[in-house]
Scaffold this active site. Structure first.
Site, PDB file in Angstrom:
ATOM      1  CG  HIS A  27       9.468  -2.878 -19.062  1.00  0.00           C
ATOM      2  ND1 HIS A  27       9.727  -2.539 -17.697  1.00  0.00           N
ATOM      3  CD2 HIS A  27      10.417  -2.526 -19.687  1.00  0.00           C
ATOM      4  CE1 HIS A  27      10.822  -1.689 -17.626  1.00  0.00           C
ATOM      5  NE2 HIS A  27      11.281  -1.702 -19.139  1.00  0.00           N
ATOM      6  CG  HIS A  37      10.424   2.555 -20.759  1.00  0.00           C
ATOM      7  ND1 HIS A  37      11.531   3.035 -21.741  1.00  0.00           N
ATOM      8  CD2 HIS A  37      10.952   1.450 -20.018  1.00  0.00           C
ATOM      9  CE1 HIS A  37      12.425   2.365 -21.343  1.00  0.00           C
ATOM     10  NE2 HIS A  37      12.546   1.366 -20.659  1.00  0.00           N
ATOM     11  CD  GLU A  75      11.962   2.780 -17.121  1.00  0.00           C
ATOM     12  OE1 GLU A  75      11.452   1.916 -16.754  1.00  0.00           O
ATOM     13  OE2 GLU A  75      13.133   3.062 -17.482  1.00  0.00           O
TER      14      GLU A  75
END
Length: 359
Positions: free
Chosen positions: A108, A182, A317
């Site tokens: 991420h 998220h 996601e």
């Protein structure tokens, strides 16, 4: 029909920078709360079939909770969502290194990714929708990524109760970009999502190694627990003996959606145990990462004191596929000067269709 409204309230400050909570209200029962910290979806209140409203996303209580290390509750993650193997990739012959923050790999966008930033925000409205537009400048070299990147995330809530999230990014040097939200979804608030049914519009998925890195090309879901081409009970799927599920502790995999490049289409449908709430995810992206909150352990609580436990929620996601910067066989995440990387995701609630939204 009531007009949607938007308003802002302070949510504390971090390192001298003010953060705000923006509330988008459809006027018909659906309400979204957006934090400028991490461009996070803090709350999404949705009525059930009886008209009772409750938030369908898990959240944290205070800004201090959000600025402490946490598993990305509601945040926009980037510059590259999901994993980049060993935190390295080569672009136009130059090697770039991203700090490893997950079992030797970059997750991420690295430890100080977009989820740790305070985004600037402005509002907009029309007769039938309201929006908050969040912007962030990421300088050249930020977390090792090349090029200065200007990212925009716009949350729009319309009078029908659809929440759209639009992403747009531009750069001054070739780079890679992959933004997603998220949020941890729980349509029922029963303590876990094992009684939810999930359908994913995909015939293949990416098997991964023990670190979550794709092993090879997409594999067929047919005959495996990853076959969600019809609605499946999560408890039944996760209880299946399977090496991929065992290694991840549940789902933490990316499904390759049908019809890549065809524009906005449905990616997934999630149904609460009593079917009182139904959520559809629509997207322009090529994949959807399904994560069944396998690592939550009760360490985090929301404003009611409820603990976020293992399998207490599910992340859906929408994104490019994991480790794409190192995988030329997958859709390219490369962004070059003069281009704009755009994507759109919509959260729709079909159980509200036909209901008297003015009641």
């Amino acid at each position: 029909m009531p007009r949607p409204t938007v308003h802002r309230t302070p949510f504390g400050s971090t390192h001298g920078t003010r953060t705000d909570l923006w509330t988008l209200d459809s006027g018909t029962g659906v309400r979204a709360e957006i934090l400028t910290y991490g461009a996070s979806l803090h709350s999404l209140t949705v009525p059930d079939t009886a008209g009772t409203g409750a938030s369908v996303v898990r959240s944290l209580e205070t800004l201090d909770d959000y600025t402490a290390k946490h598993p990305y509750f509601g945040a926009v993650v980037g510059r590259y969502a999901n994993r980049i193997a060993h935190g390295r990739f080569v672009l136009d012959g130059a090697e770039h290194h991203i700090p490893a923050n997950d079992r030797g790999h970059a997750l991420h966008g690295g430890p100080d990714g977009f989820h740790t930033k305070v985004w600037a925000a402005t509002q907009d409205r029309t007769d039938d929708s309201v929006s908050v537009r969040l912007t962030l400048h990421s300088p050249d070299g930020d977390m090792g990524f090349p090029g200065a990147l200007d990212a925009t995330v716009t949350y729009t809530l319309d009078a029908e109760g659809t929440l759209a999230v639009d992403y747009a990014s531009v750069t001054d040097r070739p780079t890679v970009v992959n933004l997603t939200n998220h949020a941890y979804f729980d349509l029922a608030g029963h303590g876990d999502v094992l009684g939810h049914r999930l359908e994913v519009d995909a015939d293949t998925y990416l098997p991964v190694d023990d670190d979550g890195i794709p092993l090879g090309p997409p594999a067929e879901v047919a005959g495996t627990p990853f076959d969600l081409t019809t609605p499946r009970l999560l408890s039944e799927r996760l209880a299946t003996e399977n090496g991929q599920l065992r290694a991840a502790g549940g789902f933490d995999h990316c499904w390759v959606l049908r019809d890549p490049g065809s524009g906005l289409r449905r990616a997934a449908r999630l149904t609460a145990p009593d079917a009182a709430r139904v959520m559809e995810v629509w997207t322009t992206e090529p994949g959807i990462q399904v994560y069944t909150a396998n690592q939550l352990d009760g360490s985090f609580t929301d404003g009611t004191g409820r603990r976020h436990e293992r399998h207490g929620a599910i992340c859906l996601e929408t994104q490019h596929l994991p480790d794409s910067p190192n995988r030329p066989d997958l859709p390219s995440p490369v962004l070059r000067p003069g281009e704009t990387a755009r994507s759109r995701t919509e959260l729709r609630f079909p159980h509200l269709a036909g209901r008297d939204l003015t009641a």
